[in-house]
Design a protein around this motif. Structure first.
Motif, short mmCIF file in Angstrom:
data_model
loop_
_atom_site.label_atom_id
_atom_site.label_comp_id
_atom_site.label_asym_id
_atom_site.label_seq_id
_atom_site.Cartn_x
_atom_site.Cartn_y
_atom_site.Cartn_z
N GLN A 129 1.05 -1.17 -0.09
CA GLN A 129 -0.23 -0.17 -0.32
C GLN A 129 0.91 0.96 0.28
O GLN A 129 0.36 2.59 -0.49
CB GLN A 129 -0.61 0.15 1.72
N GLN A 130 2.38 0.74 0.87
CA GLN A 130 2.61 2.21 0.82
C GLN A 130 3.90 2.42 -0.51
O GLN A 130 4.68 4.00 -0.26
CB GLN A 130 2.96 2.47 2.30
N PHE A 131 3.72 1.86 -1.17
CA PHE A 131 4.86 1.59 -2.56
C PHE A 131 6.38 1.13 -1.85
O PHE A 131 6.23 0.24 -2.96
CB PHE A 131 4.85 3.24 -2.73
N ASN A 132 6.30 1.92 -1.12
CA ASN A 132 7.96 1.56 -0.37
C ASN A 132 9.47 2.26 -1.69
O ASN A 132 9.76 0.95 -2.37
CB ASN A 132 8.25 0.11 -0.08
N ASP A 168 15.51 2.61 -11.96
CA ASP A 168 16.51 1.46 -10.94
C ASP A 168 14.85 1.58 -9.50
O ASP A 168 16.11 0.24 -9.77
CB ASP A 168 17.24 2.63 -10.40
N ASN A 169 14.16 1.78 -9.48
CA ASN A 169 13.15 1.03 -8.27
C ASN A 169 12.62 -0.36 -8.98
O ASN A 169 13.07 -1.50 -8.28
CB ASN A 169 12.11 2.19 -8.15
N VAL A 170 12.12 -0.27 -10.66
CA VAL A 170 11.97 -1.57 -11.32
C VAL A 170 13.19 -2.67 -11.11
O VAL A 170 12.56 -3.69 -11.35
CB VAL A 170 11.06 -1.06 -12.61
N ALA A 171 14.50 -2.00 -11.33
CA ALA A 171 15.12 -2.74 -11.87
C ALA A 171 15.57 -3.34 -10.44
O ALA A 171 16.49 -4.49 -10.17
CB ALA A 171 16.23 -2.43 -12.34
N SER A 185 3.22 10.89 -9.16
CA SER A 185 2.06 11.30 -8.72
C SER A 185 1.85 10.15 -7.96
O SER A 185 2.49 9.19 -7.84
CB SER A 185 1.04 11.22 -9.92
N GLY A 186 0.92 10.13 -7.38
CA GLY A 186 0.54 8.82 -6.23
C GLY A 186 -0.01 7.71 -7.14
O GLY A 186 0.55 6.23 -6.75
N GLY A 187 -0.55 7.55 -8.10
CA GLY A 187 -0.94 7.01 -9.20
C GLY A 187 0.28 6.36 -9.84
O GLY A 187 0.33 5.06 -10.45
N GLU A 188 0.90 6.92 -10.32
CA GLU A 188 2.20 7.07 -11.07
C GLU A 188 3.33 5.59 -10.12
O GLU A 188 4.05 4.52 -10.68
CB GLU A 188 3.40 8.03 -11.36
N GLN A 189 3.12 6.28 -9.05
CA GLN A 189 3.78 5.35 -8.09
C GLN A 189 3.36 3.75 -7.72
O GLN A 189 4.49 3.31 -7.85
CB GLN A 189 4.45 6.36 -6.60
N GLN A 190 2.20 4.10 -7.73
CA GLN A 190 2.01 2.71 -7.95
C GLN A 190 2.16 2.49 -8.70
O GLN A 190 2.33 1.00 -8.34
CB GLN A 190 1.00 2.77 -7.76
N ARG A 191 2.26 1.93 -9.76
CA ARG A 191 2.28 1.50 -11.21
C ARG A 191 4.17 0.64 -11.16
O ARG A 191 4.22 0.36 -11.74
CB ARG A 191 1.67 2.38 -12.61
N VAL A 192 5.28 2.06 -10.50
CA VAL A 192 6.13 1.23 -10.51
C VAL A 192 6.13 0.88 -9.88
O VAL A 192 7.36 -0.28 -9.80
CB VAL A 192 6.66 2.88 -9.63
N ALA A 193 5.85 0.89 -8.43
CA ALA A 193 5.26 -0.45 -7.30
C ALA A 193 4.46 -1.80 -8.51
O ALA A 193 5.49 -2.23 -7.91
CB ALA A 193 4.34 -0.37 -6.10
N ILE A 194 4.31 -1.67 -8.81
CA ILE A 194 3.51 -3.16 -9.16
C ILE A 194 4.71 -3.52 -10.82
O ILE A 194 4.67 -4.85 -10.59
CB ILE A 194 1.89 -2.80 -10.55
N ALA A 195 5.18 -2.46 -11.21
CA ALA A 195 6.20 -2.56 -12.35
C ALA A 195 7.22 -3.35 -12.02
O ALA A 195 8.07 -4.64 -12.47
CB ALA A 195 6.33 -1.52 -12.92
N ALA A 245 -1.04 -8.74 -3.29
CA ALA A 245 -0.72 -7.34 -3.48
C ALA A 245 -2.02 -6.87 -2.91
O ALA A 245 -2.54 -7.27 -2.46
CB ALA A 245 -1.48 -7.47 -5.10
N ASP A 246 -1.22 -5.60 -2.03
CA ASP A 246 -1.88 -5.63 -0.90
C ASP A 246 -3.11 -4.29 -1.83
O ASP A 246 -2.25 -2.31 -1.49
CB ASP A 246 -1.36 -5.05 -0.01
N GLU A 247 -4.20 -4.17 -1.94
CA GLU A 247 -4.64 -3.38 -2.09
C GLU A 247 -4.04 -2.04 -3.44
O GLU A 247 -3.81 -1.20 -3.35
CB GLU A 247 -4.98 -1.65 -1.53
N PRO A 248 -3.94 -3.36 -4.52
CA PRO A 248 -3.47 -2.54 -5.80
C PRO A 248 -3.59 -1.89 -6.02
O PRO A 248 -2.87 -0.92 -7.04
CB PRO A 248 -2.46 -3.73 -6.46
N THR A 249 -4.76 -1.23 -6.24
CA THR A 249 -5.48 -0.62 -7.05
C THR A 249 -5.83 0.75 -5.85
O THR A 249 -6.87 1.80 -6.47
CB THR A 249 -7.26 -0.60 -7.90
#
Length: 246
Positions: A91-94, A103-106, A146-156, A168-172
């Motif tokens: 939920q917090q992206f981390n 680099d986060n995704v890698a 944005s928050g939504g963009e950070q969420q998508r980076v975390a998902i990637a 996935a903890d509240e992925p949307t």
């Protein structure tokens, strides 16, 4: 793939009192299965997810991953298994604030036993960012997203190595309904490609309805709820007096 038998977890409050969170969880999750878990805030959903992901160990009970008792593994072995086999969406992206989206995704490739992954990690990370619609933001730092963009980076990041288990903890939670549907499509697509187990905690009835199986957690136990019970669990107000021990 995953088997939990009579799993218990208790946390100690600041005043020294014990607070039981999980009270005898029995759960089996198969490869390729999409499981949805619903329940009110404070009922232990995130605690259960942390145990499945080997971030925490149960106080009592048994957790088997590929028929191996997780409790018999060293902390290092659990960390390697977690890094190689699990993808987490928190939920917090981390995200690492000092690293770009790319680099986060890698980062998960640092756990790869294959040296070639180190050389191709940025290419693979960029390809996954493209799949979540953020290839043009690869060089952006988390503070500029944005928050939504950070969420998508975390998902990637969670999906880039095509893990065998996706948690996935509240992925949307930070996404609008249209983008949220696209993200769930992607989670299911990646899971299908590798026969990964997909476990999703959600308060969104539309997201829960996508799962092959839905379980409700209440009173520290898992139940197979009726449809109206699921809707009640999703719409119930948070239990602010409870602590979830995340």
């Amino acid at each position: 793939m995953l088997t939990l038998r009579n799993v218990h977890r208790t946390v100690i409050l600041q005043n020294g009192d014990p607070l039981p969170i999980l009270r005898g969880i029995d759960l089996e999750v198969s490869a390729g299965e999409h499981l949805g878990i619903v329940g009110q805030s404070g009922t232990g959903k995130s605690t259960l997810l942390n145990i499945i992901g080997m971030l925490d160990l149960p106080d009592e009970g048994t957790y088997l991953f590929d028929d191996v008792d997780v409790a018999t593994l060293s902390e290092g072995a659990r960390a390697r298994l977690r890094g190689q086999q699990f993808g987490f969406i928190f939920q917090q992206f981390n995200l690492f604030a000092s690293r770009s989206a790319l680099d986060n995704v890698a980062v998960p490739f640092l756990y790869s036993p294959n040296p070639a992954d180190l050389w191709t990690r940025h290419d693979q990370a960029l390809a996954m960012l493209e799949r979540v619609g953020l290839a043009d933001r690869a060089d952006a730092m988390p503070g500029h997203l944005s928050g939504g963009e950070q969420q998508r980076v975390a998902i990637a990041r969670a999906l880039v190595r095509k893990p065998r288990v996706i948690l996935a903890d509240e992925p949307t939670g930070a996404l609008d309904r249209t983008t949220g549907a696209i993200v769930i499509d992607l989670l299911e697509e990646i899971a299908a490609e590798t026969e990964a187990a997909l476990v999703v905690i959600t308060h969104d009835p539309a997201v829960a309805a996508r799962a092959d199986r839905v379980l409700e957690i209440a009173d520290g136990r898992l139940h197979a709820p009726r449809e109206r019970d699921v809707l009640a669990a999703l719409s119930a107000p948070p239990q602010h007096e409870r602590e979830e021990g995340r």
